[in-house]
Design a protein around this motif. Structure first.
Motif, PDB file in Angstrom:
ATOM      1  N   GLN A   1       4.111   5.505  -5.625  1.00 52.29           N
ATOM      2  CA  GLN A   1       4.106   5.533  -7.095  1.00 52.29           C
ATOM      3  C   GLN A   1       3.057   6.500  -7.620  1.00 52.29           C
ATOM      4  O   GLN A   1       3.300   7.215  -8.583  1.00 52.29           O
ATOM      5  N   ILE A   2       1.905   6.565  -6.972  1.00 51.55           N
ATOM      6  CA  ILE A   2       0.842   7.468  -7.406  1.00 51.55           C
ATOM      7  C   ILE A   2       1.263   8.916  -7.194  1.00 51.55           C
ATOM      8  O   ILE A   2       1.114   9.745  -8.085  1.00 51.55           O
ATOM      9  N   SER A   3       1.816   9.216  -6.030  1.00 51.78           N
ATOM     10  CA  SER A   3       2.215  10.605  -5.759  1.00 51.78           C
ATOM     11  C   SER A   3       3.402  11.016  -6.608  1.00 51.78           C
ATOM     12  O   SER A   3       3.542  12.160  -6.990  1.00 51.78           O
ATOM     13  N   GLY A   4       4.258  10.069  -6.972  1.00 53.25           N
ATOM     14  CA  GLY A   4       5.424  10.355  -7.802  1.00 53.25           C
ATOM     15  C   GLY A   4       5.080  10.521  -9.268  1.00 53.25           C
ATOM     16  O   GLY A   4       5.797  11.165 -10.019  1.00 53.25           O
ATOM     17  N   SER A   5       3.962   9.969  -9.691  1.00 53.23           N
ATOM     18  CA  SER A   5       3.605  10.045 -11.115  1.00 53.23           C
ATOM     19  C   SER A   5       3.054  11.406 -11.516  1.00 53.23           C
ATOM     20  O   SER A   5       3.014  11.727 -12.687  1.00 53.23           O
ATOM     21  N   GLY A   6       2.704  12.219 -10.541  1.00 49.83           N
ATOM     22  CA  GLY A   6       2.154  13.548 -10.840  1.00 49.83           C
ATOM     23  C   GLY A   6       3.219  14.596 -11.040  1.00 49.83           C
ATOM     24  O   GLY A   6       2.934  15.742 -11.318  1.00 49.83           O
ATOM     25  N   GLN A   7       4.482  14.211 -10.928  1.00 45.63           N
ATOM     26  CA  GLN A   7       5.568  15.192 -11.029  1.00 45.63           C
ATOM     27  C   GLN A   7       6.002  15.392 -12.439  1.00 45.63           C
ATOM     28  O   GLN A   7       5.937  14.624 -13.295  1.00 45.63           O
TER      29      GLN A   7
ATOM     30  N   ASN B   1       0.825  -1.193   0.000  1.00 45.05           N
ATOM     31  CA  ASN B   1       0.000   0.000   0.000  1.00 45.05           C
ATOM     32  C   ASN B   1       0.871   1.259   0.000  1.00 45.05           C
ATOM     33  O   ASN B   1       0.610   2.207  -0.729  1.00 45.05           O
ATOM     34  N   THR B   2       1.931   1.245   0.798  1.00 41.21           N
ATOM     35  CA  THR B   2       2.855   2.373   0.850  1.00 41.21           C
ATOM     36  C   THR B   2       3.544   2.565  -0.489  1.00 41.21           C
ATOM     37  O   THR B   2       3.667   3.690  -0.982  1.00 41.21           O
ATOM     38  N   LEU B   3       3.968   1.483  -1.106  1.00 44.74           N
ATOM     39  CA  LEU B   3       4.624   1.553  -2.411  1.00 44.74           C
ATOM     40  C   LEU B   3       3.667   2.109  -3.459  1.00 44.74           C
ATOM     41  O   LEU B   3       4.042   2.964  -4.260  1.00 44.74           O
ATOM     42  N   LEU B   4       2.433   1.653  -3.441  1.00 51.36           N
ATOM     43  CA  LEU B   4       1.438   2.128  -4.394  1.00 51.36           C
ATOM     44  C   LEU B   4       1.198   3.624  -4.220  1.00 51.36           C
ATOM     45  O   LEU B   4       1.167   4.374  -5.197  1.00 51.36           O
TER      46      LEU B   4
END
Length: 65
Positions: A59-65, A53-56
């Motif tokens: 990845q979600i928060s990192g994809s918005g950059q 869950n933490t990894l997901l």
């Protein structure tokens, strides 16, 4: 070693996958899976789910950059 832990060891899979496989092979509803996990196996499954869950989320928060 209980059956779930045995599946984890034999197939080299995570606890959650082992529970799902056990349910499928024994024609058991997934909803009853929680009662199959006891003691340290339950803790290991919880830790695996939290890590995934933490990894997901990462990845979600990192994809918005």
């Amino acid at each position: 070693m209980n059956e779930i832990e045995q599946i984890v060891q034999e197939k080299n899979i995570e606890y959650i996958e082992a529970v799902l496989l056990y349910c499928q092979n024994n024609d058991i509803e997934i909803e009853t899976a929680a009662s199959l996990i006891k003691g340290s196996a339950k803790m290991k499954a919880k830790i695996q789910l939290e890590a995934e869950n933490t990894l997901l989320k990462s990845q979600i928060s990192g994809s918005g950059q």
